[in-house]
Design a protein around this motif. Structure first.
Motif, mmCIF file in Angstrom:
data_model
loop_
_atom_site.group_PDB
_atom_site.id
_atom_site.type_symbol
_atom_site.label_atom_id
_atom_site.label_comp_id
_atom_site.label_asym_id
_atom_site.label_seq_id
_atom_site.Cartn_x
_atom_site.Cartn_y
_atom_site.Cartn_z
ATOM 1 N N GLY A 161 0.777 -1.205 -0.055
ATOM 2 C CA GLY A 161 -0.059 -0.141 -0.064
ATOM 3 C C GLY A 161 0.790 1.420 0.095
ATOM 4 N N PHE A 162 2.106 1.012 -0.485
ATOM 5 C CA PHE A 162 2.951 2.377 -0.404
ATOM 6 C C PHE A 162 3.777 2.172 -1.798
ATOM 7 C CE2 PHE A 162 7.284 4.252 0.503
ATOM 8 C CZ PHE A 162 6.851 5.316 1.053
ATOM 9 N N LEU A 163 4.059 3.555 -2.361
ATOM 10 C CA LEU A 163 4.632 3.556 -3.553
ATOM 11 C C LEU A 163 5.590 4.662 -3.610
ATOM 12 C CD1 LEU A 163 5.344 2.872 -6.561
ATOM 13 C CD2 LEU A 163 3.474 4.369 -7.210
ATOM 14 N N SER A 164 6.854 4.599 -3.866
ATOM 15 C CA SER A 164 7.769 5.843 -3.825
ATOM 16 C C SER A 164 8.564 5.820 -5.424
ATOM 17 C CB SER A 164 8.874 5.722 -2.836
ATOM 18 O OG SER A 164 9.724 4.612 -3.064
ATOM 19 N N ILE A 165 8.586 7.271 -5.641
ATOM 20 C CA ILE A 165 9.281 7.250 -7.092
ATOM 21 C C ILE A 165 10.580 8.000 -6.524
ATOM 22 C CG2 ILE A 165 9.001 8.192 -9.074
ATOM 23 C CD1 ILE A 165 5.891 8.043 -9.030
ATOM 24 N N THR A 166 11.680 7.515 -6.927
ATOM 25 C CA THR A 166 13.120 8.236 -6.725
ATOM 26 C C THR A 166 13.705 8.785 -7.925
ATOM 27 O OG1 THR A 166 13.432 6.366 -5.181
ATOM 28 C CG2 THR A 166 15.274 7.735 -5.915
ATOM 29 N N PHE A 167 14.078 10.101 -7.932
ATOM 30 C CA PHE A 167 14.650 10.816 -8.878
ATOM 31 C C PHE A 167 16.169 10.846 -8.650
ATOM 32 C CE2 PHE A 167 10.389 12.017 -9.383
ATOM 33 C CZ PHE A 167 10.063 12.153 -10.780
ATOM 34 N N THR A 168 17.100 10.407 -9.410
ATOM 35 C CA THR A 168 18.577 10.259 -9.088
ATOM 36 C C THR A 168 19.319 11.007 -10.335
ATOM 37 O OG1 THR A 168 18.318 8.071 -8.202
ATOM 38 C CG2 THR A 168 20.551 8.666 -8.721
ATOM 39 N N PRO A 169 19.802 12.192 -9.989
ATOM 40 C CA PRO A 169 20.476 13.039 -10.874
ATOM 41 C C PRO A 169 21.836 12.027 -11.561
ATOM 42 C CG PRO A 169 20.059 14.320 -9.047
ATOM 43 C CD PRO A 169 19.739 12.957 -8.560
ATOM 44 N N MET A 170 22.184 12.384 -12.793
ATOM 45 C CA MET A 170 23.150 11.568 -13.139
ATOM 46 C C MET A 170 24.287 12.809 -13.664
ATOM 47 S SD MET A 170 22.871 8.470 -13.431
ATOM 48 C CE MET A 170 21.525 7.500 -12.634
ATOM 49 N N PRO A 171 25.422 12.768 -13.552
ATOM 50 C CA PRO A 171 26.704 13.609 -13.610
ATOM 51 C C PRO A 171 26.616 14.262 -15.141
ATOM 52 C CG PRO A 171 27.536 11.954 -12.291
ATOM 53 C CD PRO A 171 26.198 11.318 -12.756
ATOM 54 N N VAL A 172 26.489 15.433 -15.434
ATOM 55 C CA VAL A 172 26.751 15.839 -16.522
ATOM 56 C C VAL A 172 27.925 16.973 -16.387
ATOM 57 C CG1 VAL A 172 25.898 16.967 -18.876
ATOM 58 C CG2 VAL A 172 24.461 15.303 -17.431
ATOM 59 N N GLY A 173 29.261 16.633 -16.910
ATOM 60 C CA GLY A 173 30.247 17.561 -16.598
ATOM 61 C C GLY A 173 30.455 17.889 -15.135
ATOM 62 N N ASN A 174 30.335 19.157 -14.690
ATOM 63 C CA ASN A 174 30.420 19.406 -13.234
ATOM 64 C C ASN A 174 28.879 19.439 -12.832
ATOM 65 O OD1 ASN A 174 33.353 19.797 -13.268
ATOM 66 N ND2 ASN A 174 33.169 21.613 -14.134
ATOM 67 N N ASP A 175 27.855 19.443 -13.597
ATOM 68 C CA ASP A 175 26.557 19.487 -12.945
ATOM 69 C C ASP A 175 25.813 18.354 -12.814
ATOM 70 O OD1 ASP A 175 26.931 22.350 -12.933
ATOM 71 O OD2 ASP A 175 26.576 22.481 -14.983
ATOM 72 N N THR A 176 24.836 18.283 -11.896
ATOM 73 C CA THR A 176 24.047 17.054 -11.888
ATOM 74 C C THR A 176 22.886 17.372 -11.331
ATOM 75 O OG1 THR A 176 23.760 14.936 -10.880
ATOM 76 C CG2 THR A 176 25.179 16.344 -9.464
ATOM 77 N N TYR A 177 21.572 17.371 -12.216
ATOM 78 C CA TYR A 177 20.352 17.773 -11.548
ATOM 79 C C TYR A 177 19.454 16.871 -12.281
ATOM 80 C CZ TYR A 177 22.817 22.414 -11.429
ATOM 81 O OH TYR A 177 23.522 23.311 -10.929
ATOM 82 N N ALA A 178 18.068 16.771 -11.485
ATOM 83 C CA ALA A 178 16.974 15.989 -12.041
ATOM 84 C C ALA A 178 15.926 17.078 -12.052
ATOM 85 C CB ALA A 178 16.706 14.935 -11.336
ATOM 86 N N PHE A 179 14.818 16.752 -12.658
ATOM 87 C CA PHE A 179 13.700 17.698 -12.420
ATOM 88 C C PHE A 179 12.570 16.708 -12.666
ATOM 89 C CE2 PHE A 179 13.600 18.073 -16.926
ATOM 90 C CZ PHE A 179 12.545 18.501 -17.409
ATOM 91 N N VAL A 180 11.299 17.375 -12.274
ATOM 92 C CA VAL A 180 9.949 16.816 -12.697
ATOM 93 C C VAL A 180 9.068 18.259 -12.837
ATOM 94 C CG1 VAL A 180 9.224 16.034 -10.486
ATOM 95 C CG2 VAL A 180 8.351 15.179 -12.469
ATOM 96 N N ASN A 181 8.039 18.131 -13.584
ATOM 97 C CA ASN A 181 6.835 19.347 -13.598
ATOM 98 C C ASN A 181 5.637 18.800 -12.909
ATOM 99 O OD1 ASN A 181 8.528 19.488 -16.356
ATOM 100 N ND2 ASN A 181 8.069 21.746 -15.211
ATOM 101 N N GLY A 182 5.241 17.420 -13.062
ATOM 102 C CA GLY A 182 4.185 17.072 -12.631
ATOM 103 C C GLY A 182 4.198 15.477 -12.750
ATOM 104 N N ILE A 183 3.385 14.939 -11.585
ATOM 105 C CA ILE A 183 3.312 13.501 -11.356
ATOM 106 C C ILE A 183 1.795 13.123 -11.035
ATOM 107 C CG2 ILE A 183 4.028 11.639 -9.841
ATOM 108 C CD1 ILE A 183 6.374 13.214 -9.057
ATOM 109 N N GLU A 184 1.312 11.985 -12.041
ATOM 110 C CA GLU A 184 0.005 11.602 -11.638
ATOM 111 C C GLU A 184 -0.035 10.044 -11.231
ATOM 112 O OE1 GLU A 184 -2.960 12.258 -14.646
ATOM 113 O OE2 GLU A 184 -1.364 12.913 -16.116
ATOM 114 N N VAL A 185 -0.327 9.699 -10.392
ATOM 115 C CA VAL A 185 -0.661 8.412 -9.513
ATOM 116 C C VAL A 185 -2.371 8.421 -9.505
ATOM 117 C CG1 VAL A 185 -0.183 6.775 -7.841
ATOM 118 C CG2 VAL A 185 1.712 8.532 -8.363
ATOM 119 N N ILE A 186 -2.690 7.421 -10.298
ATOM 120 C CA ILE A 186 -4.160 7.304 -10.508
ATOM 121 C C ILE A 186 -4.431 5.701 -10.230
ATOM 122 C CG2 ILE A 186 -6.205 7.579 -11.693
ATOM 123 C CD1 ILE A 186 -4.826 10.194 -12.765
#
Length: 882
Positions: free
Chosen positions: A169-194
């Motif tokens: 009864g539990f769901l987690s969604i993990t975002f893991t940034p990957m290195p690109v040069g000296n930067d490492t970012y992840a992003f998301v604008n919207g999540i639907e769980v239906i």
């Protein structure tokens, strides 16, 4: 009278019907979470769905969001369907987890929304990340939304997944940034769980292994494709509570013969069996179909095929939706189903499986796609059954979905593409190597930005590895273009000037692709106003306030290049009040886009039937016919050489804001004989069946009388308000030309006239009009009148109508549609012989269109002394615009 057997009743026909309305019970999800990530307030999106700010509950993010940043996009792309959820983002510099409490018994949709923009100055190409779940699934790996969106020229991307129940009864969604040069970012604008109903409880038949099945009940799936076959886009709000998006399948239909599209009538009722839930697909999917058509010989020589590039090393499920709408007995229509060139089912008979028409059903077939060159696509093909010898050699399909199944390691992510190579091509456009930044059809684009967004990653890979399959198809006489990054047409890819020769490219305004994207809001589905063989047509605005119609090519047909060239060449040289005006074109980045004057009132067909618009009066219809006849007469006699339109039909007769009729779509047009001794042009048969000249079809000899035949069908279509071909009708009524001719010769034509105008037509006017139409569809071209004679007769019919109504024609017609014959007696208008000289027609319009000029186009005059001195064929001479 010639029976239907002597006329070619082939396919490539749109038989549209008024959309039937079927009630379906909406699904009520137990869990429904829509997170507007990075936002501090709840908001509604463009469909009226409420998105919650991910700051509302500290439990959404494991650390309450302390290790992430809430950012706003620096700019808004016109292609976004709504600001929500795309204009705010949650940006991560380290691994972060979203948590959801879910019903442990339900499957769930998980949809991830991405708008690859710059956020607070962070460059969009700096975001590379993976997405995993607490159930051990890898949804995305080293994912760059920017790479895919840039290469595909899409504003946003959605990934849709169907996850099996989570007993905890539990769901987690993990975002893991990957290195690109000296930067490492992840992003998301919207999540639907239906929550979603159990749509995958039954195993799928493994294609090629009759005794094996694939259990998909416990599998995680990614939506790759979802098509409303033969129909238009269905938004989430029309999907019975499941919020799926269904797309037009046309761009993925392989080959030049794309079958017949049929829509059930407004009173057709669906009967859902107990084993098929009402939410398996929206009613609109089951109420429309694409079939092969009515010609058994043609149908036995080709397959109705859809091709969809996919990732290698995965197993896929193809779900085929069926619902018989026309037939009612077993073995009337039976067909074989092939998936990836293997027999999935022989002798499929929808009525045999459902026992009656109007009963929805679907079949699931699984197939593995290996990591071998040329094996990177899903192929679904239908072919009439020969073994059962059915009454009709035909095949039909209502809907198609393709899902990717997770691997044994829980992976759903496709292989990591080479972004540098693809981005270089995206920036430079179509180079010598042949992959353009965007030569995609609109539907492909919306699939990328819509529910089947998972396909974007595949496209980049498919663009690289589809080459061998294309060569194999070419060798076999077929054609293939990638559904992800459609390949540039090989015979033009090495031309520095693109599709157009330099002299043609200078005739009209050149629009950049960026201009076109702005004008159409990135080819928004809401702006689609029509679909044709060349592609989609959008309503747009250029130069701030000028309304235009923008036609974007469908790259799945190789003939598009020739049609594009022909259209620009023809319309750049021709100007006439009753020909649609070309404003300009775009061929950037491998695109083929044409920009026309916007025709406010759409096509003639929309005002006759299946358009949902009030019926036109008889006088109004006759006015439009006269205007179209003027345009065609000008093509045949008003330029240096005869121009044969070759695709005259009611969808190619448009009506502007002043109700002026204009002939459109010159992609199939052909120059006629160039010498006195030449009577015809020998060429392969092209056109729209139902309107196609039977003599041209048999002998492949094209003349201006081929247009006359097609126009005769249009005249009867105007009178009876029904399609040129309608396979749903009794056999003797399928062909409008044959049926109208039968009624005309039996004296019963007045009984089948459109009831909306039946009492408005003067008897003499009806006789003249019907006689003219009958002569137009004469079996042999020599029996048919010229377009000049047709125009004479229609003008005369109008005078007879005026006399019947007791007044002159002046002042009775819509603005701009006066016939120019007021004050002349009816007798004076009657041609003195059946071959009246075209030069004697003095009623043609000589003024320019009432619309303001577009200074973008340069008018090219045809130097024909015989025509130039005639006011009847006056062309504009202003060199700066029309």
């Amino acid at each position: 009278m010639a029976g239907t057997a002597r006329r070619p009743l082939l396919v490539l026909l749109l038989v549209a019907g008024a959309a039937a309305i079927a009630e379906s019970k909406p699904y009520a999800p137990a869990d429904r979470v829509l997170l507007n990530c990075g936002s501090a307030t709840d908001s509604l999106d463009g469909d009226g769905r409420k998105w919650m700010a991910d700051t509302n509950d500290d439990t959404w993010l494991t650390d309450s969001g302390k290790s992430s940043l809430m950012m706003a996009a620096d700019r808004m792309d016109n292609g976004l369907p709504s600001t929500i959820p795309y204009m705010t983002a949650r940006v991560f510099t380290m691994e972060a987890v979203y948590n959801f409490t879910v019903n442990p018994r339900d499957r769930h949709w998980v949809r991830l929304h991405f708008y690859p923009s710059s956020y607070n100055g962070l460059a969009p190409d700096g975001f590379h990340f993976s997405v995993t779940t607490s159930t051990g699934l890898t949804l995305l790996r080293n994912f760059s939304a920017y790479t895919y969106a840039k290469a595909l020229s899409q504003a946003f991307i959605i990934r849709e997944f169907s996850l099996p129940p989570t007993p905890a009864g539990f769901l987690s969604i993990t975002f893991t940034p990957m290195p690109v040069g000296n930067d490492t970012y992840a992003f998301v604008n919207g999540i639907e769980v239906i929550s979603m109903p159990d749509l995958f409880s039954d195993p799928a038949t493994m294609v090629g292994f009759a005794d094996q099945t694939v259990d998909i009940a416990g599998a995680a799936l990614q939506t790759m494709y979802r098509f409303n076959v033969g129909g238009m886009y269905i938004p989430p709000s029309n999907d019975s509570g499941l919020t799926r998006q269904w797309y037009d399948d046309t761009p993925y239909v392989l080959g030049p013969v794309q079958g017949v599209i049929y829509r059930a009538g407004p009173h057709f009722q669906l009967k859902y069996p107990s084993e098929v839930a009402e939410y398996a697909a929206p009613p609109e999917v089951y109420l429309g179909t694409r079939s092969m058509g009515s010609d058994p010989r043609l149908n036995q020589n080709y397959n109705l095929t859809w091709t969809m590039p996919v990732d290698c090393n995965f197993t896929y499920v193809a779900r085929l939706h069926f619902c018989e709408l026309l037939l009612s007995r077993p073995n009337q229509r039976a067909f074989d189903i092939y998936v990836n060139n293997k027999t999935a089912q022989s002798d499929a008979d929808v009525i045999g499986m459902t026992t009656e028409k109007g009963v929805p059903m679907y079949k699931d077939f699984a197939v593995s796609v290996a990591d071998e060159p040329g094996d990177e696509a899903m192929w679904v093909a239908l072919h009439p059954s020969v073994a059962l010898r059915p009454q009709f050699y035909d095949a039909t399909l209502n809907g198609l979905e393709v899902f990717k199944i997770n691997g044994t390691d829980g992976n759903l992510a496709g292989p990591n593409p080479d972004p540098s190579r693809l981005l270089a091509k995206a920036e430079l456009g179509a180079g010598d190597e042949g992959v353009p930044r965007t030569h995609g059809h609109r539907n492909m684009g919306t699939v990328m930005g819509g529910t089947a967004g998972g396909a974007a990653a595949l496209g980049l890979v498919a663009a690289i590895c589809v080459e061998k399959k294309s060569r194999e198809l070419a060798a076999a006489g077929g054609s293939h273009t990638s559904g992800w990054l459609p390949l540039f047409h090989s015979h033009t890819s090495n031309k520095s000037s693109g599709h157009l020769a330099a002299n043609l490219a200078g005739m009209c305004r050149h629009f950049s692709f960026a201009d076109i994207k702005v004008a159409t809001k990135n080819f928004s589905e809401s702006l689609v106003i029509g679909v044709g063989g060349f592609g989609k047509v959008y309503r747009g605005v250029v130069d701030g306030d000028t309304k235009v119609a923008i036609k974007r090519s469908n790259p799945s047909s190789e003939q598009g290049v020739h049609e594009f060239q022909t259209e620009v060449e023809m319309l750049s040289k021709l100007r006439h009040r009753h020909l649609v005006s070309l404003i300009g074109f775009c061929e950037d980045a491998g695109e083929m886009i044409l920009v026309y004057d916007y025709m406010e009132h759409g096509t003639l067909r929309e005002h006759l039937y299946m358009g949902g618009k009030p019926p036109l009066s008889w006088r109004h219809r006759l006015d439009i016919c006269i205007g179209a006849a003027r345009g065609l007469h000008y093509l045949h006699t008003g330029a240096k050489y005869t121009i044969i339109h070759r695709d005259v039909k009611t969808t190619n007769i448009l009506v502007d804001g002043d109700w002026v009729a204009k002939v459109s779509d010159f992609g199939l047009s052909k120059s006629g004989p160039t010498t006195v001794n030449q009577t015809h042009v020998s060429t392969m048969v092209k056109g729209s069946f139902g309107y196609l000249d039977p003599e041209y079809f048999r002998r492949q000899q094209l003349t201006d009388k081929s247009d006359v035949y097609s126009f005769g069908v249009v005249l009867f279509e105007v009178l009876l308000a029904r399609p040129a071909l309608d396979p749903a009708l009794p056999r003797e009524q399928v062909s409008l030309a044959d049926y109208a001719l039968l009624c005309q010769r039996n004296g019963t034509l007045k009984d089948v006239i459109d009831p909306a105008i039946k009492d408005q037509i003067a008897p003499e006017c009806l006789k003249k009009f019907a006689d003219t139409a009958e002569k137009c569809i004469g079996e042999q071209g020599i029996e048919r009148p010229s377009m000049g004679d047709v125009l004479w007769n229609l003008e005369f019919a109008m005078q007879l109508q005026d006399a019947f109504e007791g007044g002159s024609c002046g002042g009775r017609r819509p603005a701009g549609e006066g016939s120019g014959t007021a004050g002349r007696s009816a007798a004076a208008l009657e041609p003195s012989n059946s071959n009246g000289s075209a030069a004697s027609v003095t009623t043609l319009e000589t003024s320019s269109t009432t619309r303001p000029p577009h200074e973008a186009c340069i008018i090219v005059e045809e130097n024909d002394d015989e025509v130039a001195n005639s006011a009847a064929f006056s062309q504009l001479v202003r060199p700066t615009g029309r």
